[in-house]
Design an enzyme around this catalytic site. Structure first.
Site, mmCIF file in Angstrom:
data_model
loop_
_atom_site.group_PDB
_atom_site.id
_atom_site.type_symbol
_atom_site.label_atom_id
_atom_site.label_comp_id
_atom_site.label_asym_id
_atom_site.label_seq_id
_atom_site.Cartn_x
_atom_site.Cartn_y
_atom_site.Cartn_z
ATOM 1 N N ASP A 192 0.854 -1.296 -0.033
ATOM 2 C CA ASP A 192 -0.149 -0.045 -0.041
ATOM 3 C C ASP A 192 0.958 1.172 0.031
ATOM 4 O OD1 ASP A 192 -2.582 1.191 0.411
ATOM 5 O OD2 ASP A 192 -1.916 1.811 2.336
ATOM 6 N N SER A 193 0.138 2.424 -0.168
ATOM 7 C CA SER A 193 1.007 3.630 -0.168
ATOM 8 C C SER A 193 1.457 4.076 1.340
ATOM 9 C CB SER A 193 0.165 4.692 -0.622
ATOM 10 O OG SER A 193 -1.033 4.688 -0.056
ATOM 11 N N CYS A 198 -3.855 -1.133 -2.091
ATOM 12 C CA CYS A 198 -4.027 0.378 -2.142
ATOM 13 C C CYS A 198 -5.091 0.715 -3.374
ATOM 14 C CB CYS A 198 -2.760 1.253 -2.352
ATOM 15 S SG CYS A 198 -2.762 2.746 -2.833
ATOM 16 N N GLU A 233 -5.825 8.437 10.100
ATOM 17 C CA GLU A 233 -4.468 8.701 10.767
ATOM 18 C C GLU A 233 -4.322 9.082 12.042
ATOM 19 O OE1 GLU A 233 -1.433 9.180 7.847
ATOM 20 O OE2 GLU A 233 -2.016 7.710 6.750
ATOM 21 N N CYS A 239 -10.917 3.441 -0.265
ATOM 22 C CA CYS A 239 -9.863 3.791 0.080
ATOM 23 C C CYS A 239 -9.585 2.967 1.404
ATOM 24 C CB CYS A 239 -9.892 5.408 0.386
ATOM 25 S SG CYS A 239 -8.400 5.773 1.285
ATOM 26 N N HIS A 242 -8.285 3.726 4.128
ATOM 27 C CA HIS A 242 -8.334 4.404 5.409
ATOM 28 C C HIS A 242 -9.858 4.439 5.931
ATOM 29 C CE1 HIS A 242 -4.430 5.371 4.491
ATOM 30 N NE2 HIS A 242 -4.410 6.159 5.559
HETATM 31 N N1 DGL Z 1 -4.049 3.935 0.490
HETATM 32 C C1 DGL Z 1 -4.612 4.744 -0.589
HETATM 33 C C2 DGL Z 1 -5.739 4.406 -1.191
HETATM 34 O O1 DGL Z 1 -6.490 3.337 -0.814
HETATM 35 C C3 DGL Z 1 -4.860 6.072 0.445
HETATM 36 C C4 DGL Z 1 -3.904 7.021 1.066
HETATM 37 C C5 DGL Z 1 -3.100 7.423 -0.164
HETATM 38 O O2 DGL Z 1 -3.484 8.576 -0.896
HETATM 39 O O3 DGL Z 1 -2.018 7.271 -0.604
HETATM 40 O O4 DGL Z 1 -6.234 4.829 -2.291
#
Ligand code: DGL
Length: 271
Positions: free
Chosen positions: A13-14, A76, A155, A187, A189
């Site tokens: 993931d990012s 992600c 977060e 997403c 999060h």
């Molecule tokens: N993990 C990213 C997503 O699911 C969210 C956070 C980001 O913008 O990197 O799109």
């Protein structure tokens, strides 16, 4: 030589968000070994161009390949929606993203074929969920919007109460007016804000967490391809990050739903 079944699942993931997907995979597949990479030095991906997201994602996959992983899970949404086809073409091992799984689940839950999608700018603007849903259940009434402030709220662990409620109200009012009956949390999060989102949308709207759906898909894939780890021992999880952010343990625990072993820092630009 490691047995095929014992090879780890690679997940990336990012940043820390993908831990919500790891949580679901550990629930569904407790015996699997896992290697997680979070690109915490370069997060967010959701505001970046398709080219940059793809370039980063290729490095992330190459890093995971060094662990002889048997499958790659793209946790992600921003990568899954912008770069999955390229990743599938470039790498010979199976690569599973969250979009197909989330779209298919939404199609199976909706009764009125009015579906909402929320995610980052990169995810929403890619139209990936919208196209997948149209292809799967020919729902024409798909309403999407990005909710950028949900990422820092998650977060910070600031997910319930008046202010998160007001932000959710602001983002979701238009979609609620469209009388959708299903909403994809597109997403990593957003599952942390599920209670607040549900309060705004009302009890009649089904929330889809693509992490839950992708975990079922991974299990199915591994079982059908004789890659499922049927060991009677709990799997072992390793965590790698491109930066160890301040307060990482606390944030990660919220996303994973439990304590996390110490992460190891990697120089992702080398891959
Ligand atoms: N993990 C990213 C997503 O699911 C969210 C956070 C980001 O913008 O990197 O799109």
């Amino acid at each position: 030589m490691e047995e095929n079944r014992e090879r780890p699942i690679g997940i990336f993931d990012s940043g820390v968000g993908g831990l919500t997907v790891v949580k679901q995979i550990l629930k569904e597949l407790p015996n699997e070994n896992i290697v997680y990479f979070g690109d915490t030095a370069r997060v967010p991906y959701g505001t970046k161009s398709k080219e940059t997201i793809t370039h980063f994602a290729m490095q992330d996959v190459r890093f995971l390949l060094s662990f002889n992983v048997k499958i790659i899970v793209v946790a992600c949404n921003s990568v899954s929606s912008n770069s999955i086809d390229i990743l599938k073409r470039k790498f010979s091992l199976p690569v599973i993203g969250v979009i197909d799984a989330g779209a298919e689940a939404a199609c199976s839950y909706t009764r009125n074929r009015r579906i909402g999608v929320i995610g980052t700018d990169a995810t929403v603007e890619s139209n990936a969920y919208q196209m997948k849903i149209e292809g799967k259940c020919s729902a024409k009434n798909i309403f999407a919007r990005s909710c950028p402030l949900f990422v820092p709220l998650a977060e910070e662990g600031f997910t319930e109460g008046k202010i998160p409620g007001m932000i959710a109200e602001k983002y979701l009012t238009e979609i609620r007016k469209k009388q959708i009956d299903t909403l994809i949390l597109g997403c990593t999060h957003y599952p942390l804000l599920a209670t607040t989102i549900q309060n705004v949308m009302g009890e009649d709207v089904t929330l889809v967490d693509p992490g839950v759906e992708v975990a079922k898909r991974v299990k199915k894939y591994l079982t059908e391809n004789e890659l499922y780890n049927d060991s009677s021992y709990r799997g072992n999880s390793k965590f790698y990050l491109s930066d160890i952010p301040r307060h990482f343990e606390k944030v990660a625990e919220n996303f994973l739903g439990g304590p996390i072993p110490s992460p190891v820092k990697v120089t992702i630009e080398d891959y």
